[in-house]
Design a protein around this motif. Structure first.
Motif, PDB file in Angstrom:
ATOM      1  N   ASP A 221       6.789   1.948   0.542  1.00 21.86           N
ATOM      2  CA  ASP A 221       7.369   1.024  -0.122  1.00 21.86           C
ATOM      3  C   ASP A 221       7.140   1.240  -1.696  1.00 21.86           C
ATOM      4  O   ASP A 221       5.861   1.433  -2.040  1.00 21.86           O
ATOM      5  CB  ASP A 221       6.908  -0.105  -0.089  1.00 21.86           C
ATOM      6  CG  ASP A 221       7.782  -1.233  -0.575  1.00 21.86           C
ATOM      7  OD1 ASP A 221       8.683  -1.817  -0.150  1.00 21.86           O
ATOM      8  OD2 ASP A 221       7.460  -1.727  -1.670  1.00 21.86           O
ATOM      9  N   ILE A 222       7.933   1.390  -2.614  1.00 20.84           N
ATOM     10  CA  ILE A 222       7.774   1.754  -4.023  1.00 20.84           C
ATOM     11  C   ILE A 222       6.792   0.534  -4.585  1.00 20.84           C
ATOM     12  O   ILE A 222       7.621  -0.534  -4.540  1.00 20.84           O
ATOM     13  CB  ILE A 222       8.915   2.099  -4.734  1.00 20.84           C
ATOM     14  CG1 ILE A 222       9.430   3.320  -4.209  1.00 20.84           C
ATOM     15  CG2 ILE A 222       8.603   2.462  -6.233  1.00 20.84           C
ATOM     16  CD1 ILE A 222      10.762   3.887  -4.603  1.00 20.84           C
ATOM     17  N   ARG A 286       1.134   9.806  -0.552  1.00 16.52           N
ATOM     18  CA  ARG A 286       0.789   8.953  -1.688  1.00 16.52           C
ATOM     19  C   ARG A 286       0.265   9.551  -2.839  1.00 16.52           C
ATOM     20  O   ARG A 286       0.662   9.270  -4.069  1.00 16.52           O
ATOM     21  CB  ARG A 286      -0.222   7.972  -1.286  1.00 16.52           C
ATOM     22  CG  ARG A 286      -0.660   6.742  -2.338  1.00 16.52           C
ATOM     23  CD  ARG A 286      -2.102   6.127  -2.328  1.00 16.52           C
ATOM     24  NE  ARG A 286      -2.897   7.288  -2.585  1.00 16.52           N
ATOM     25  CZ  ARG A 286      -3.318   7.812  -3.862  1.00 16.52           C
ATOM     26  NH1 ARG A 286      -2.616   7.426  -4.841  1.00 16.52           N
ATOM     27  NH2 ARG A 286      -4.276   8.720  -4.002  1.00 16.52           N
ATOM     28  N   ALA A 287      -0.735  10.486  -2.821  1.00 15.22           N
ATOM     29  CA  ALA A 287      -1.002  11.433  -4.095  1.00 15.22           C
ATOM     30  C   ALA A 287       0.163  12.166  -4.762  1.00 15.22           C
ATOM     31  O   ALA A 287       0.153  12.392  -5.864  1.00 15.22           O
ATOM     32  CB  ALA A 287      -2.111  12.252  -3.621  1.00 15.22           C
ATOM     33  N   ARG A 288       0.841  12.791  -3.864  1.00 20.61           N
ATOM     34  CA  ARG A 288       1.994  13.511  -4.150  1.00 20.61           C
ATOM     35  C   ARG A 288       3.071  12.846  -5.323  1.00 20.61           C
ATOM     36  O   ARG A 288       3.511  13.342  -6.134  1.00 20.61           O
ATOM     37  CB  ARG A 288       2.802  14.210  -3.367  1.00 20.61           C
ATOM     38  CG  ARG A 288       3.739  15.091  -3.583  1.00 20.61           C
ATOM     39  CD  ARG A 288       4.502  15.756  -2.669  1.00 20.61           C
ATOM     40  NE  ARG A 288       5.529  16.866  -2.861  1.00 20.61           N
ATOM     41  CZ  ARG A 288       5.255  17.881  -2.842  1.00 20.61           C
ATOM     42  NH1 ARG A 288       3.981  18.473  -2.329  1.00 20.61           N
ATOM     43  NH2 ARG A 288       6.227  19.131  -3.012  1.00 20.61           N
ATOM     44  N   VAL A 289       3.260  11.574  -4.775  1.00 21.63           N
ATOM     45  CA  VAL A 289       4.486  10.685  -5.496  1.00 21.63           C
ATOM     46  C   VAL A 289       3.804  10.198  -6.996  1.00 21.63           C
ATOM     47  O   VAL A 289       4.495  10.221  -7.707  1.00 21.63           O
ATOM     48  CB  VAL A 289       4.676   9.524  -4.782  1.00 21.63           C
ATOM     49  CG1 VAL A 289       5.415   8.567  -5.510  1.00 21.63           C
ATOM     50  CG2 VAL A 289       5.192   9.980  -3.594  1.00 21.63           C
ATOM     51  N   VAL A 309       2.996   4.358  -4.751  1.00 20.49           N
ATOM     52  CA  VAL A 309       3.797   3.681  -3.384  1.00 20.49           C
ATOM     53  C   VAL A 309       2.710   3.209  -2.508  1.00 20.49           C
ATOM     54  O   VAL A 309       1.606   3.701  -2.647  1.00 20.49           O
ATOM     55  CB  VAL A 309       4.728   4.793  -2.638  1.00 20.49           C
ATOM     56  CG1 VAL A 309       5.812   5.272  -3.347  1.00 20.49           C
ATOM     57  CG2 VAL A 309       3.849   5.972  -2.094  1.00 20.49           C
ATOM     58  N   SER A 310       2.930   2.307  -1.689  1.00 15.46           N
ATOM     59  CA  SER A 310       2.004   1.647  -0.683  1.00 15.46           C
ATOM     60  C   SER A 310       2.500   1.970   0.708  1.00 15.46           C
ATOM     61  O   SER A 310       3.703   2.182   0.903  1.00 15.46           O
ATOM     62  CB  SER A 310       1.817   0.224  -0.735  1.00 15.46           C
ATOM     63  OG  SER A 310       1.441  -0.170  -2.077  1.00 15.46           O
ATOM     64  N   ILE A 311       1.643   2.480   1.628  1.00 12.94           N
ATOM     65  CA  ILE A 311       2.038   2.832   3.005  1.00 12.94           C
ATOM     66  C   ILE A 311       1.207   2.359   4.058  1.00 12.94           C
ATOM     67  O   ILE A 311       0.145   2.085   4.009  1.00 12.94           O
ATOM     68  CB  ILE A 311       1.579   4.514   2.909  1.00 12.94           C
ATOM     69  CG1 ILE A 311       2.498   5.418   1.791  1.00 12.94           C
ATOM     70  CG2 ILE A 311       2.411   5.066   4.245  1.00 12.94           C
ATOM     71  CD1 ILE A 311       2.030   6.757   1.674  1.00 12.94           C
ATOM     72  N   ASN A 342      -0.729   1.188  -4.104  1.00 12.11           N
ATOM     73  CA  ASN A 342      -1.035   2.553  -4.240  1.00 12.11           C
ATOM     74  C   ASN A 342      -2.040   3.008  -3.332  1.00 12.11           C
ATOM     75  O   ASN A 342      -3.121   3.706  -3.784  1.00 12.11           O
ATOM     76  CB  ASN A 342      -1.376   2.748  -5.954  1.00 12.11           C
ATOM     77  CG  ASN A 342      -1.458   4.148  -6.148  1.00 12.11           C
ATOM     78  OD1 ASN A 342      -0.927   5.140  -5.402  1.00 12.11           O
ATOM     79  ND2 ASN A 342      -2.405   4.448  -7.114  1.00 12.11           N
ATOM     80  N   CYS A 343      -1.971   2.526  -2.141  1.00 11.02           N
ATOM     81  CA  CYS A 343      -2.972   2.743  -1.163  1.00 11.02           C
ATOM     82  C   CYS A 343      -2.266   2.904   0.209  1.00 11.02           C
ATOM     83  O   CYS A 343      -1.173   2.792   0.439  1.00 11.02           O
ATOM     84  CB  CYS A 343      -4.168   1.884  -1.132  1.00 11.02           C
ATOM     85  SG  CYS A 343      -3.764   0.431  -0.572  1.00 11.02           S
TER      86      CYS A 343
END
Length: 347
Positions: A221-222, A286-289, A309-311, A342-343
């Motif tokens: 999710d952005i 997450r890091a790539r985005v 993003v959150s995952i 962001n995690c």
């Protein structure tokens, strides 16, 4: 002054239209697309690049080497330039029905020919039992030859018709496959859509029940997506979605399945991947985005900052259904948002 500006704008539009004409027609010709008014309208918009959904949908069709059949062309026109219509599917249904009726008719002809042959043989048997003379035997043999030739002719025509129908069936099959690609594709991001995801997740559950091979699910999710639309407009929001979609697609393996689930939410299915391996994939995503800062406007003067993003992550469990599998990842996503975004969070 106003007249001069209007004239300049009109000339600019003429030049733009001429430029698009020079680009669109050769591209359409190379793809075997007739230059009809409807088809040209689609490709005019494609080269105009005013509709990002249309451009990405066509780019995906080209990258997947999908043939631009009349049905695919009509679907693009209906989906993007007119209201959505099931016309293409209805056409295929009608063509299929015609084909089936024709096939039944040919089978009926073959049955009639075979039935007549059997009747003639029975008559000949009765005549033979009556001890015929030479003249009658000669007539019987000539009649038998004629009947055999008739059956051979009927069945030869049947074989030719069946071969022709096989080609027609293959054409219809290809058209349906092309339509399915369109139906399973998200227009904005060119990823799979929710319909495709629902089918794939059920396939993975069935595969796990048969082989016990694990599959993991990420819901991405952005973070704080709404302000992109509210502050900068939907075109900017679309560019953010496209950026995240591309980052996800480039970061996964060939067998992995990435789809836009809806809104600012994406899903990633990782076949044959256990939880700890999936956790590392999620962290990399997450890091790539987040590693790139986006800018918009002429000369990229307006910075949007880093998109994050959150995952939420889970792996298949024994007895999982579509709902239980998805809900567990969704709950993990909620936990990631509650923990500051962001995690990555797992079950």
């Amino acid at each position: 002054m106003a007249f001069t500006m209007a004239l300049a704008e009109k000339l600019e539009n003429v030049d733009l239209s001429a430029d698009i004409l020079r680009r669109a027609v050769p591209q359409m010709s190379s793809l075997g697309i007739p230059v009809t008014p409807d088809n040209y309208a689609v490709w005019y918009e494609y080269f105009l690049e005013s509709d990002l959904d249309l451009k990405r949908a066509i780019d995906r069709l080209i990258s997947n080497k999908v043939e631009f059949t009349p049905e695919v062309n009509a679907s693009l026109y209906k989906n993007f330039l007119q209201e959505q219509s099931p016309e293409a599917i209805q056409n295929i249904q009608i063509e299929t029905q015609i084909l089936i009726n024709s096939l039944l008719n040919k089978v009926g002809q073959m049955s009639d020919g075979t039935k007549g042959f059997s009747s003639t043989l029975s008559t000949f048997e009765e005549d033979l039992a009556a001890t015929p003379d030479i003249e009658t035997l000669e007539k019987m043999i000539n009649g038998l030859m004629n009947e055999v030739e008739t059956v051979i002719k009927v069945n030869s025509e049947m074989e030719e018709n069946l071969n022709a129908m096989t080609k027609e069936v293959n054409v219809l099959k290809d058209e349906m496959e092309n339509l399915n690609v369109v139906a399973m594709t998200d227009q904005l991001t060119s990823l799979h859509n929710r319909r495709a995801f629902d089918s794939e997740i059920q396939h993975q559950i069935s595969h796990y029940e048969e082989t016990q091979e694990r599959c993991s699910l990420l819901i991405v999710d952005i973070d704080n997506f709404k302000p992109f639309n509210d502050v900068h407009g939907h075109l900017v929001g679309d560019k953010v979605l496209a950026y995240v979609a591309l980052a996800l697609k480039q970061a996964v393996r060939g067998d992995d399945f990435v789809a836009r689930y809806g809104g600012d939410e994406f899903v990633v299915l990782l076949p044959n991947t256990h939880f700890h391996d999936a956790l590392q994939v999620a962290k990399n995503l997450r890091a790539r985005v987040a590693e790139r800062k986006l800018s918009i406007g002429k000369d990229n003067k307006l910075s949007l900052g880093a998109v994050t993003v959150s995952i939420g992550l889970t792996s298949l469990h024994e007895g999982d259904t579509h709902k239980s599998f998805f809900d567990r990842a969704d709950h993990a996503l909620l936990q990631a948002k509650n923990d500051g975004r962001n995690c990555v969070r797992g079950e």
